[in-house]
Motif scaffolding. Sequence first.
Motif, PDB file in Angstrom:
ATOM      1  N   LEU A   1      11.268  21.352 -20.191  1.00  0.00           N
ATOM      2  CA  LEU A   1      11.860  21.559 -18.874  1.00  0.00           C
ATOM      3  C   LEU A   1      13.144  22.372 -18.995  1.00  0.00           C
ATOM      4  CD1 LEU A   1      11.366  18.100 -17.096  1.00  0.00           C
ATOM      5  CD2 LEU A   1      10.045  20.193 -16.780  1.00  0.00           C
ATOM      6  N   GLY A   2      13.911  22.120 -20.053  1.00  0.00           N
ATOM      7  CA  GLY A   2      15.120  22.901 -20.295  1.00  0.00           C
ATOM      8  C   GLY A   2      14.806  24.361 -20.585  1.00  0.00           C
ATOM      9  N   TYR A   3      13.829  24.601 -21.455  1.00  0.00           N
ATOM     10  CA  TYR A   3      13.437  25.977 -21.782  1.00  0.00           C
ATOM     11  C   TYR A   3      13.058  26.746 -20.515  1.00  0.00           C
ATOM     12  CZ  TYR A   3      12.645  24.163 -26.596  1.00  0.00           C
ATOM     13  OH  TYR A   3      12.763  23.581 -27.833  1.00  0.00           O
ATOM     14  N   TYR A   4      12.154  26.151 -19.734  1.00  0.00           N
ATOM     15  CA  TYR A   4      11.623  26.865 -18.577  1.00  0.00           C
ATOM     16  C   TYR A   4      12.663  27.064 -17.489  1.00  0.00           C
ATOM     17  CZ  TYR A   4       6.934  26.287 -20.556  1.00  0.00           C
ATOM     18  OH  TYR A   4       5.832  26.351 -21.374  1.00  0.00           O
ATOM     19  N   ALA A   5      13.599  26.116 -17.360  1.00  0.00           N
ATOM     20  CA  ALA A   5      14.660  26.273 -16.365  1.00  0.00           C
ATOM     21  C   ALA A   5      15.567  27.450 -16.699  1.00  0.00           C
ATOM     22  CB  ALA A   5      15.478  24.994 -16.263  1.00  0.00           C
ATOM     23  N   LEU A   6      15.804  27.647 -17.991  1.00  0.00           N
ATOM     24  CA  LEU A   6      16.744  28.684 -18.428  1.00  0.00           C
ATOM     25  C   LEU A   6      16.076  30.032 -18.693  1.00  0.00           C
ATOM     26  CD1 LEU A   6      18.797  26.438 -20.876  1.00  0.00           C
ATOM     27  CD2 LEU A   6      19.476  27.177 -18.583  1.00  0.00           C
ATOM     28  N   GLU A   7      14.805  30.006 -19.061  1.00  0.00           N
ATOM     29  CA  GLU A   7      14.061  31.236 -19.369  1.00  0.00           C
ATOM     30  C   GLU A   7      12.618  31.033 -18.909  1.00  0.00           C
ATOM     31  OE1 GLU A   7      14.102  34.930 -20.074  1.00  0.00           O
ATOM     32  OE2 GLU A   7      15.831  33.910 -20.957  1.00  0.00           O
ATOM     33  N   PRO A   8      12.353  31.274 -17.609  1.00  0.00           N
ATOM     34  CA  PRO A   8      11.063  30.900 -17.016  1.00  0.00           C
ATOM     35  C   PRO A   8       9.827  31.482 -17.700  1.00  0.00           C
ATOM     36  CG  PRO A   8      12.651  31.430 -15.297  1.00  0.00           C
ATOM     37  CD  PRO A   8      13.298  31.804 -16.595  1.00  0.00           C
ATOM     38  N   GLU A   9       9.949  32.635 -18.328  1.00  0.00           N
ATOM     39  CA  GLU A   9       8.769  33.277 -18.916  1.00  0.00           C
ATOM     40  C   GLU A   9       8.644  33.036 -20.423  1.00  0.00           C
ATOM     41  OE1 GLU A   9       6.610  34.525 -16.845  1.00  0.00           O
ATOM     42  OE2 GLU A   9       8.028  34.047 -15.245  1.00  0.00           O
ATOM     43  N   ILE A  10       9.468  32.156 -20.978  1.00  0.00           N
ATOM     44  CA  ILE A  10       9.427  31.927 -22.427  1.00  0.00           C
ATOM     45  C   ILE A  10       8.113  31.261 -22.822  1.00  0.00           C
ATOM     46  CG2 ILE A  10      10.441  29.612 -22.423  1.00  0.00           C
ATOM     47  CD1 ILE A  10      11.457  32.414 -24.845  1.00  0.00           C
ATOM     48  N   THR A  11       7.636  31.577 -24.021  1.00  0.00           N
ATOM     49  CA  THR A  11       6.468  30.891 -24.579  1.00  0.00           C
ATOM     50  C   THR A  11       6.953  29.680 -25.369  1.00  0.00           C
ATOM     51  OG1 THR A  11       5.139  32.897 -24.730  1.00  0.00           O
ATOM     52  CG2 THR A  11       4.537  31.085 -26.197  1.00  0.00           C
ATOM     53  N   VAL A  12       6.320  28.550 -25.147  1.00  0.00           N
ATOM     54  CA  VAL A  12       6.691  27.316 -25.831  1.00  0.00           C
ATOM     55  C   VAL A  12       5.560  26.904 -26.765  1.00  0.00           C
ATOM     56  CG1 VAL A  12       7.306  24.887 -25.569  1.00  0.00           C
ATOM     57  CG2 VAL A  12       8.125  26.567 -23.892  1.00  0.00           C
ATOM     58  N   ILE A  13       5.914  26.648 -28.016  1.00  0.00           N
ATOM     59  CA  ILE A  13       4.937  26.171 -28.992  1.00  0.00           C
ATOM     60  C   ILE A  13       5.293  24.738 -29.358  1.00  0.00           C
ATOM     61  CG2 ILE A  13       3.896  26.533 -31.257  1.00  0.00           C
ATOM     62  CD1 ILE A  13       4.767  29.475 -31.064  1.00  0.00           C
ATOM     63  N   ALA A  14       4.371  23.821 -29.094  1.00  0.00           N
ATOM     64  CA  ALA A  14       4.549  22.401 -29.396  1.00  0.00           C
ATOM     65  C   ALA A  14       3.509  22.011 -30.438  1.00  0.00           C
ATOM     66  CB  ALA A  14       4.400  21.568 -28.133  1.00  0.00           C
ATOM     67  N   PRO A  15       3.832  22.133 -31.734  1.00  0.00           N
ATOM     68  CA  PRO A  15       2.834  21.910 -32.793  1.00  0.00           C
ATOM     69  C   PRO A  15       2.114  20.577 -32.705  1.00  0.00           C
ATOM     70  CG  PRO A  15       4.774  22.949 -33.712  1.00  0.00           C
ATOM     71  CD  PRO A  15       5.115  22.603 -32.297  1.00  0.00           C
ATOM     72  N   TRP A  16       2.808  19.503 -32.354  1.00  0.00           N
ATOM     73  CA  TRP A  16       2.172  18.192 -32.326  1.00  0.00           C
ATOM     74  C   TRP A  16       1.061  18.103 -31.284  1.00  0.00           C
ATOM     75  CZ3 TRP A  16       2.367  14.381 -35.795  1.00  0.00           C
ATOM     76  CH2 TRP A  16       3.422  14.376 -36.727  1.00  0.00           C
ATOM     77  N   ARG A  17       1.040  19.048 -30.338  1.00  0.00           N
ATOM     78  CA  ARG A  17      -0.042  19.073 -29.347  1.00  0.00           C
ATOM     79  C   ARG A  17      -1.138  20.064 -29.753  1.00  0.00           C
ATOM     80  NH1 ARG A  17       4.275  19.432 -25.150  1.00  0.00           N
ATOM     81  NH2 ARG A  17       3.475  21.506 -24.622  1.00  0.00           N
ATOM     82  N   GLU A  18      -0.934  20.778 -30.856  1.00  0.00           N
ATOM     83  CA  GLU A  18      -1.891  21.812 -31.250  1.00  0.00           C
ATOM     84  C   GLU A  18      -2.576  21.542 -32.585  1.00  0.00           C
ATOM     85  OE1 GLU A  18      -0.316  25.753 -31.145  1.00  0.00           O
ATOM     86  OE2 GLU A  18       0.696  25.479 -29.220  1.00  0.00           O
ATOM     87  N   TRP A  19      -1.818  21.100 -33.581  1.00  0.00           N
ATOM     88  CA  TRP A  19      -2.376  21.049 -34.922  1.00  0.00           C
ATOM     89  C   TRP A  19      -3.227  19.805 -35.160  1.00  0.00           C
ATOM     90  CZ3 TRP A  19       2.993  20.764 -37.809  1.00  0.00           C
ATOM     91  CH2 TRP A  19       3.565  19.514 -37.632  1.00  0.00           C
ATOM     92  N   ASP A  20      -3.845  19.773 -36.348  1.00  0.00           N
ATOM     93  CA  ASP A  20      -4.672  18.621 -36.727  1.00  0.00           C
ATOM     94  C   ASP A  20      -4.001  17.778 -37.805  1.00  0.00           C
ATOM     95  OD1 ASP A  20      -4.819  20.344 -38.840  1.00  0.00           O
ATOM     96  OD2 ASP A  20      -7.019  20.402 -38.939  1.00  0.00           O
TER      97      ASP A  20
END
Length: 409
Positions: free
Chosen positions: A134-153
């Motif tokens: 929420l902080g990232y998007y509020a400050l830089e709306p078009e930023i790409t966010v990578i959340a490894p714990w939601r992606e990797w195995d």
Amino acid sequence: MARDVKKVVLAYSGGLDTSVILKWLQTTYGCEVVTFTADLGQGEELTPAREKALLLGIKPENIFIEDVREEFVRDYVFPMFRANALYEGQYLLGTSIARPLIAKKQIEIARRVGADAVSHGATGKGNDQVRFELGYYALEPEITVIAPWREWDLTSRTRLLEFAEAHQIPIAKDKRGEAPFSVDANLLHSSSEGKVLEDPAEDAPDYVYQRTLSPEAAPDVATLVEIGFQQGDAVSIDGELLSPATLLTRLNELGRANGIGRLDLVENRFVGMKSRGIYETPGGTILLAAHRGIESITLDRGAAHLKDELMPRYAELIYNGFWFAPEREMLQAAIDHSQRFVTGTVKVKLYKGNATVVGRESPYSLYNQDLVTFEEGAVAYDHRDAAGFIKLNALRLRTYGARARKIPD
């Protein structure tokens, strides 16, 4: 999963998880990684984080380590304490309030180095993923966010260790075994969760507590401390002017020695589950008591009661990650306005886990001894006026009561 990322700013601690994330970002996305490590007063040496980042192939110019302790206390902790914020009536929000600052710094670095993505090490079950993003998007709306714990195995500690060994990531000997609980710490608090703490019916083991003596082991003699306030913010201890971070550090020391600030809490996470945590907030617990003490003589009743009504909403916004939301800023403006005359000193007695206000004074005090004294006061107060006051307030109750008498048995 966005595969065209060129450069990512990672919130990096140097520990096992974020070191694995660093290498995983390199191998999975083939991107350049920039690390950011914040000194929030967590009490750890940060030089190893730099050395480990270098070892993992990060360019020196892409390693950012910043001491943000003063900014953290001045711009985040103190504004929150002006509101006397407590989540669910107990939690002083030590983890929650640190996340927007980290997110802000990552975005600033991303702009500086031309990164198109940011990444964090929060898991998919917790609140921190929400707070960071929420902080990232509020400050830089078009930023790409990578959340490894939601992606990797890499869903187990064994898999993490195997990945680390396969990619020659150094692992400290004490990190090879399963940790008995996880810890997050900063200058305001320490938070311990998971493993041995997951059963809320079981007492937390003594070794979980890191920042406070047990109240039973605290001194048998009370400690008196005088805290000075200026427009709602603490500025001095025992008459000595101190910077925000230095002041909180001093209060932490006093709180630790007197067994103050322990909390065993089952809370409602924003993502929907309940969790049990052990929190230690020694200095913050003293600060909250003192701030409420100075407000008790400087805030008008209406303003004080309105603040208490707004506080749960304000605390929930911080807990849920909405620090940069307009509604939090609106509430902050109202709270800050209320603090214009919250200036003075408060004496607090510290004794075996308790922080008790025993004195307060202010040049802007609304307390009038002549009004409240049982003796004859200099200020006119006609006791007979109370009769009309009571009758007017009783009017609707008398009307309601009269109607109730008409209801048949």
